[in-house]
Structure formats: C-alpha cells, structure tokens
Design an enzyme around this catalytic site. Structure first.
Site, PDB file in Angstrom:
ATOM      1  N   CYS A   2       0.832  -1.197   0.000  1.00 60.28           N
ATOM      2  CA  CYS A   2       0.000   0.000   0.000  1.00 60.28           C
ATOM      3  C   CYS A   2       0.875   1.260   0.000  1.00 60.28           C
ATOM      4  O   CYS A   2       1.909   1.317   0.658  1.00 60.28           O
ATOM      5  CB  CYS A   2      -0.944   0.100   1.196  1.00 60.28           C
ATOM      6  N   ARG A  27       3.821  -0.321  -4.779  1.00 65.41           N
ATOM      7  CA  ARG A  27       3.576  -0.824  -3.424  1.00 65.41           C
ATOM      8  C   ARG A  27       2.276  -1.610  -3.319  1.00 65.41           C
ATOM      9  O   ARG A  27       1.989  -2.209  -2.282  1.00 65.41           O
ATOM     10  CB  ARG A  27       3.519   0.342  -2.437  1.00 65.41           C
ATOM     11  N   TRP A  75      -2.702  -2.832  -1.629  1.00 65.81           N
ATOM     12  CA  TRP A  75      -2.355  -4.249  -1.771  1.00 65.81           C
ATOM     13  C   TRP A  75      -3.144  -4.945  -0.668  1.00 65.81           C
ATOM     14  O   TRP A  75      -2.834  -4.807   0.513  1.00 65.81           O
ATOM     15  CB  TRP A  75      -0.851  -4.442  -1.577  1.00 65.81           C
ATOM     16  N   ASN A 101      -1.454   2.460   5.623  1.00 66.07           N
ATOM     17  CA  ASN A 101      -0.560   1.411   5.142  1.00 66.07           C
ATOM     18  C   ASN A 101      -0.103   0.629   6.354  1.00 66.07           C
ATOM     19  O   ASN A 101       0.426   1.215   7.307  1.00 66.07           O
ATOM     20  CB  ASN A 101       0.644   2.050   4.429  1.00 66.07           C
ATOM     21  N   GLY A 102      -0.324  -0.695   6.337  1.00 68.26           N
ATOM     22  CA  GLY A 102       0.079  -1.528   7.466  1.00 68.26           C
ATOM     23  C   GLY A 102      -1.025  -2.521   7.784  1.00 68.26           C
ATOM     24  O   GLY A 102      -1.907  -2.769   6.956  1.00 68.26           O
ATOM     25  N   GLU A 478      18.066 -17.122  -8.006  1.00 69.32           N
ATOM     26  CA  GLU A 478      17.572 -15.802  -8.385  1.00 69.32           C
ATOM     27  C   GLU A 478      16.975 -15.838  -9.795  1.00 69.32           C
ATOM     28  O   GLU A 478      15.946 -15.214 -10.065  1.00 69.32           O
ATOM     29  CB  GLU A 478      18.716 -14.776  -8.282  1.00 69.32           C
ATOM     30  N   LYS A 482      13.146 -14.731 -10.499  1.00 65.46           N
ATOM     31  CA  LYS A 482      12.870 -13.635 -11.436  1.00 65.46           C
ATOM     32  C   LYS A 482      11.881 -14.093 -12.490  1.00 65.46           C
ATOM     33  O   LYS A 482      10.924 -13.416 -12.815  1.00 65.46           O
ATOM     34  CB  LYS A 482      14.198 -13.206 -12.078  1.00 65.46           C
ATOM     35  N   GLU A 485       8.226 -14.782 -11.070  1.00 61.19           N
ATOM     36  CA  GLU A 485       7.447 -13.647 -10.572  1.00 61.19           C
ATOM     37  C   GLU A 485       6.910 -12.762 -11.689  1.00 61.19           C
ATOM     38  O   GLU A 485       5.840 -12.184 -11.543  1.00 61.19           O
ATOM     39  CB  GLU A 485       8.217 -12.831  -9.535  1.00 61.19           C
ATOM     40  N   HIS A 501      17.893 -36.936  -7.293  1.00 62.05           N
ATOM     41  CA  HIS A 501      17.292 -37.408  -6.038  1.00 62.05           C
ATOM     42  C   HIS A 501      15.781 -37.172  -6.010  1.00 62.05           C
ATOM     43  O   HIS A 501      15.182 -37.148  -4.933  1.00 62.05           O
ATOM     44  CB  HIS A 501      17.981 -36.738  -4.847  1.00 62.05           C
ATOM     45  N   LYS A 599       6.128  -4.260  -4.040  1.00 57.42           N
ATOM     46  CA  LYS A 599       7.579  -4.153  -3.914  1.00 57.42           C
ATOM     47  C   LYS A 599       8.069  -4.173  -2.471  1.00 57.42           C
ATOM     48  O   LYS A 599       8.998  -4.865  -2.141  1.00 57.42           O
ATOM     49  CB  LYS A 599       8.065  -2.877  -4.597  1.00 57.42           C
TER      50      LYS A 599
HETATM   51  C1  F6R Z   1      11.961 -10.106  -6.097  1.00 62.93           C
HETATM   52  C2  F6R Z   1      11.932  -9.091  -5.061  1.00 62.93           C
HETATM   53  C3  F6R Z   1      11.629  -9.522  -3.681  1.00 62.93           C
HETATM   54  C4  F6R Z   1      12.458  -8.716  -2.662  1.00 62.93           C
HETATM   55  C5  F6R Z   1      12.010  -9.060  -1.242  1.00 62.93           C
HETATM   56  C6  F6R Z   1      12.828  -8.313  -0.209  1.00 62.93           C
HETATM   57  O1  F6R Z   1      12.261  -9.556  -7.340  1.00 62.93           O
HETATM   58  O2  F6R Z   1      12.119  -7.931  -5.317  1.00 62.93           O
HETATM   59  O3  F6R Z   1      11.832 -10.895  -3.497  1.00 62.93           O
HETATM   60  O4  F6R Z   1      13.806  -8.995  -2.854  1.00 62.93           O
HETATM   61  O5  F6R Z   1      10.655  -8.752  -1.075  1.00 62.93           O
HETATM   62  O6  F6R Z   1      12.663  -6.932  -0.353  1.00 62.93           O
HETATM   63  P1  F6R Z   1      13.695  -5.930   0.270  1.00 62.93           P
HETATM   64  O7  F6R Z   1      14.986  -6.129  -0.456  1.00 62.93           O
HETATM   65  O8  F6R Z   1      13.107  -4.574   0.034  1.00 62.93           O
HETATM   66  O9  F6R Z   1      13.819  -6.271   1.721  1.00 62.93           O
END
Ligand code: F6R
Length: 604
Positions: A2, A27, A75, A101-102, A478, A482, A485, A501, A599
């Site tokens: 949010c 957000r 969100w 937000n929260g 990673e 990537k 997502e 395995h 994010k």
């Molecule tokens: C994936 C991504 C998330 C963040 C995770 C931690 O592309 O961006 O997996 O890495 O939510 O976020 P931060 O780094 O802000 O603590």
C-alpha cells in the site's frame, strides 16, 4: 504494501495526489482512491477497484477540485479488492477520512467494541476501524484524537488523516510502516516513499514511530505522544526526478537492468575506494566474530546465498543464510560474537526488520546493506552500507540485487584481508576483478538482441528449471525467482547434483532446463546434468563463461565474459534478468507490476 500520499498547498491537490500514486503503485495496485476537502464543505471521495487507470476514469466522470487531500493505492490484506474496501475510509459521521498502510492486528476486537456502541461498518478491512475509532474519540481536537487512537491500535500503521473541522490541515502518524514528510514553497506532502514527492521537492523529513506531523499549506510541525513539539531536521534527497521516470523504456524493469553498469560502478566506488562506507567498515573488527549469519527475504536472500559462497571461500569463516521470516521465530543461536548481515533494498521489509530486532536483542552486531536512505533497517542497524542503486520502481528487483552483490563482494575481500587470509597481491587482484564488473555487464548488455531472440523461443514452456553447482546454484535461485514472478511460468532451482534425487522425474519434453556454468572445475559435472535432462527430452539453455566445446543441437547457449568464479553471479544474473524480462514481454504481461505482488513487503 500500500502507498499513501497527502498534499496540502496552493496547487491542485487532485493531480498531485494522482501523480504521486503513480509513483507509489509499485507498493500495491489492486485498488486506489482519493479523498479531498473541496468546495462542498464535505469530503469528496472517489475510490475504485483496479489499477490507477480505473481511479483516473472515475475522476474523469466525477471531477474534484481541492487544495488538500489524501490518496491510497492498495495491496489487499483484509478484505478482497473492491470499491468499498478501497481507501480512503471515512467514518459514519463523515468527520474523519483516513488512508492507511500496514496491518491493524487487533482490529477485530476494536471493531466488535465499536459495533456494540452502534457503529455500522461498511467494509471488510482492518483500516476502516481507524476512521471509525477516530470519530468515536473525536472531541474537537484532532491531534488528541490521533494520540488516543495510536494508544489503541496494535500492529503497523502509517496514517494520513483529514478532519472536516480542520479543512486546512493534514495529520500523519506512523508505527512500523514508513512515512516521509515533504516540504516545498507551494505546499507540503506526506508519502510512503520519496519518489511520490520528488517532482515537487527533495527536502524531506523521515517520521519516526509514534511521532505526529501536522501539515498546513505553509507549515509542518512535529509532536510526540504527549503533544510536545519536536525539532526535526530535513534531509536533502540526492535522487533526481528523472531517476524515477521510465526514460523512454517500455518498462522500468528494462530501464533498471540497463542502468546496472552505472549503479554497480557507483556502489563499488563507495565500497572499495573511499567515502563513508569505508570508514565505518574500517572500524569493524571482524576477528571478534566467530560466525556470520545473513538474513533477508526473496531476492535479497538469494544475494545472501551467493555471499555465503564468497565469504566462506575468502574468509574461511562459517556463514549461515536464513530467510528472515524463519529466523525471526527460530530462537537462533547467536550472541555478541555473531555478525548478522541484513540485506534489504527497501529497508522496510517487515520480516527483515523483525529479524534485525531479534538479532540485536541477542547481542549480535547488525550490519545492514540497504538501498533506501533513512529507512527503518538503515536507521536501526548498528552499521549500514548503502547500495547506490537509486530508486528501483519495478517490483522485480534487478539493479538493487546487483549492487547488493557488489557490496557483499567488497565486504568479503575486506574481511578476508583483515583476517590475514589474503596476500595483498590477491586482495588487489580480487578488487580489480570487482572493479571490472561494470564493464563486463556493459558487454552483456551490448548483446541484448541475441538474448531477446533466445527468450522468445521459450514463451510456451509450462515449466522451467534452473540448475547450477556451487555459486552457480546460488544464482540459479535468483534466475528462477525472477522468471516465475514476472512470467507466471512455474519454475524451480536446483543444485545440479540434486536433480537425480527426485526432481528429474519432472523432466520431459517441453520442459526447459537453464544450466548455469561458470565454475570451470565443475564444468564436467554440470554438463553431465545437462546430458541427463537432454536425454529425457528437455530443452537446455546454457548460460555462463564456460565454453561448450561440443556443440549439441539440443543445447542453446548464452556465452558470458570471463570472470573470477566468485563474482560470476553478477554476470549470470544480468543474462537471467533479460531472459525473464523478454519471456514476460513476449507474453504481453504487466512486467513492472506482476499480479499479487508488491515491492515493499511491510506486512508479515
Ligand atoms: C523479487 C523481489 C523480492 C524482494 C524481497 C525483499 O524480485 O524484489 O523478493 O527482494 O521482497 O525486499 P527488500 O529487499 O526490500 O527487503
């Protein structure tokens, strides 16, 4: 999770709030809304399920004019995305409007109490309780009301509040969710994050937990919970407005991938050559620790897995990597001899904050690697090193991840040197390798067309596996994250040797296996895995600096520049980011705002 924004000033609040929401949409983006105090003498509220475009359409049908207002992009946590559950929430007496937000953890109990006193709720959210509670306590003094509700709310909140009786005033308060206050000669702002106000000002105050900000068009004042004024100093943000714009790229993600040589260079310079980071780090005596624990979430966790290989190899010190969401509850065996490294782009991830607090409570030394200046983790950790990635807007992290790796490499070399594990010659060689990374990334970006072409042939796959050995396995994690997502293709990452395995039973035609191969000494091993999956019908994409001397029509390749094995993740990841990006782009997906994600994950 949010985004909130508020404005009071001389200009058109509606367009400022909508523009600000666009910068905060990363957000959360399942619904959005705005409340203004306009000519009617009441709150005018427009709120809409869906992306900001729906809100803009709603505003076109129902234009609002005002110089004060609050806005929200959501969100969903409590209550499905719907018009009614969208913020702002206004109490039944239409006296108080709130954006939140929260998460209010005791909202059920508060709601029940309010319902017993006859208050009827219209949404399923935890946030509506704040507006209703504020009206319940309101006695003509909005600041006193805010103090009272803060005493009742449990959980996390950043709040923007308007009251009809104070038509020129915005009030803000926070606990465990971020909130900044922007000041300019044309008006003042509240916002969840800096990019929302950058167009108007780079002078911001960071609100601390349980501080109250009272904004009018020409003043900002801060108070504590005893209504005592507090003096705060504004900070000048060095990010430019352009850095939070797409700059001609179709998506922020692509722009941010392309920025990597620059931000890597900036980060490496600050971490290895001069500046504040170096001085801080120089004061840290690594020999006092007998263990390193790295904790983080998502991609930042994956950076930690890469770092484990680098630290253990160079420092010969035991490193554990823990998901912050697990670490916080596991009663970890740590003490004052443990160095806990926290990695976070936002510095606001709820699980990582909790992990940091847990580590501190057990006496461990906390070192944070953070991108957002002034964020909670940056402020609360014992020592913070900033990545110089600039604002990262795309939900999927790219450049922040790369800069995290760069800082971690530089740290590992520094620690290894001070532990006497490296000769000065080897130290110099390693530092030269790190400094050469931006140039090598530029080299990969020059061949973006060929990666785009390779990616376009994988759009129809239902399942994509990523394999690697040692540090190549770390970066495979990673690559897989990537891809899934942003492309919504099922994906998993495995250590190459682990496939047999169990997982190999999933390998058949129409599965793609992406094999990462940078570890020369393990090249034969990963190629055996490639043979195992190719002979079971999988297509294979080989990514890395190891050359495939025996061309095989079942195997496509993306060849990367030569690099020291320990720093190879920095090159592999760029190819993996581009692969994911172009697969998703070919599917026509909303790359910067993947479904269900946000994010900055400021809730548990
Ligand atoms: C994936 C991504 C998330 C963040 C995770 C931690 O592309 O961006 O997996 O890495 O939510 O976020 P931060 O780094 O802000 O603590």
């Amino acid at each position: 999770m949010c985004g909130i924004i508020g404005y009071v000033g001389k200009e058109d609040a509606v367009s400022i709030i909508v523009e600000g929401l666009k910068k905060l949409e990363y957000r959360g983006y399942d619904s959005a809304g705005i409340a203004v105090y306009g000519a009617s003498g009441f709150f005018d509220v427009v709120k809409q399920k869906g992306r900001l475009a729906s809100l803009e359409a709603g505003l076109a049908d129902n234009p609002l004019t005002a110089c004060i207002g609050i806005g929200h992009t959501r969100w969903a946590t409590h209550g499905e995305p719907s018009d009614i559950n969208s913020h702002p929430h206004v109490g039944n007496q239409s006296k108080v409007a709130v954006v939140h937000n929260g998460i209010i953890e005791n909202y059920k109990q508060l709601k029940e109490n309010l319902e017993h006193s006859g208050i009827v709720f219209s949404s399923q959210t935890d946030s509506e309780v704040i507006a209703q509670l504020a009206e319940h306590y309101y006695n003509g003094d909005i600041m006193e009301t805010v103090i009272k509700i803060s005493g009742r709310l449990e959980g996390s909140y950043a709040l923007g509040i308007m009251c009809v009786d104070e038509p020129d005033m915005l009030v803000a308060v926070k606990k465990d969710s971020p909130l900044i206050i922007g000041v300019s000669k044309n008006g003042n702002f509240i916002a969840s994050d800096v990019p929302a106000v950058l167009k108007h000002t780079n002078e911001v105050y960071y609100l601390e937990d349980r501080e109250i900000a009272v904004l009018t068009k020409d003043s900002v004042q801060f108070y504590d919970m005893d209504k005592q004024p507090i003096q705060k100093t504004p900070e000048t943000i060095t990010w430019s407005f352009d850095s939070a714009e797409k700059g001609g790229y179709e998506h922020f993600m692509l722009k941010e991938i392309m920025e990597q040589p620059k931000v890597l260079r900036d980060t490496i310079n600050s971490a290895t050559v001069s500046g504040e980071c170096k001085e801080n780090i120089e004061n840290l005596d690594i020999s006092r620790f007998n263990k390193i624990v790295i904790t983080a979430c998502g991609s930042a966790y994956n950076a930690g897995v890469v770092a484990k290989y680098v630290f253990e190899q160079l420092c010969r010190l035991s490193v554990e990597v823990e998901l912050a969401s697990e670490f916080r509850y596991k009663d970890a065996i740590i003490d004052s001899k443990t160095l806990v490294i926290l990695i976070s782009q936002s510095g606001e991830t709820a699980d990582t904050i909790a992990a940091m607090r847990e580590a501190k409570s057990k006496g461990a030394f906390t070192l944070a690697i953070v991108n957002v200046v002034g964020s909670t983790i940056a402020k609360e950790s014992d020592l913070c090193l900033y990545t110089a990635a600039g604002p990262e807007i795309a939900v999927a992290t790219t450049k922040a991840f790369s800069t995290q790796l760069a800082i971690l490499y530089a740290l590992a070399v520094r620690f290894a040197t001070s532990l006497g594990k490296l000769s000065s010659e080897t130290e110099n060689e390693l530092l030269c390798e790190i400094k050469a990374l931006p140039e090598k990334v530029t080299e990969i970006l020059k061949h973006i067309d060929s990666i785009q072409k390779v990616a376009s042939s994988y759009v129809g796959y239902k399942s994509i596996f990523f394999i690697g050995r040692n540090i190549d396995y770390a970066i495979a994690l990673e690559g897989s994250l990537k891809l899934k997502e942003i492309s919504y293709i099922h994906s998993e990452a495995y250590a190459g040797g682990e496939l047999k395995h169990g997982t190999i039973s999933l390998i058949e035609e129409n599965t793609l296996v992406v094999a990462i191969a940078n570890c020369e000494r393990l090249y034969g091993k990963i190629m055996s895995n490639v043979e195992q999956v190719a002979s079971r019908g999988a297509s294979v994409l080989l990514i890395g600096s190891c050359k495939n001397d025996e061309p095989d029509e079942r195997v496509s390749s993306i060849v990367l520049p030569d690099v020291h094995e320990l720093f190879s993740p920095s090159l592999s990841v760029v190819a993996l980011q581009l692969l994911s990006y172009y697969v998703a782009a070919n599917k026509g997906l909303d790359i910067d705002k993947p479904r269900n994600l946000a994010k900055s994950v400021t809730v548990e």
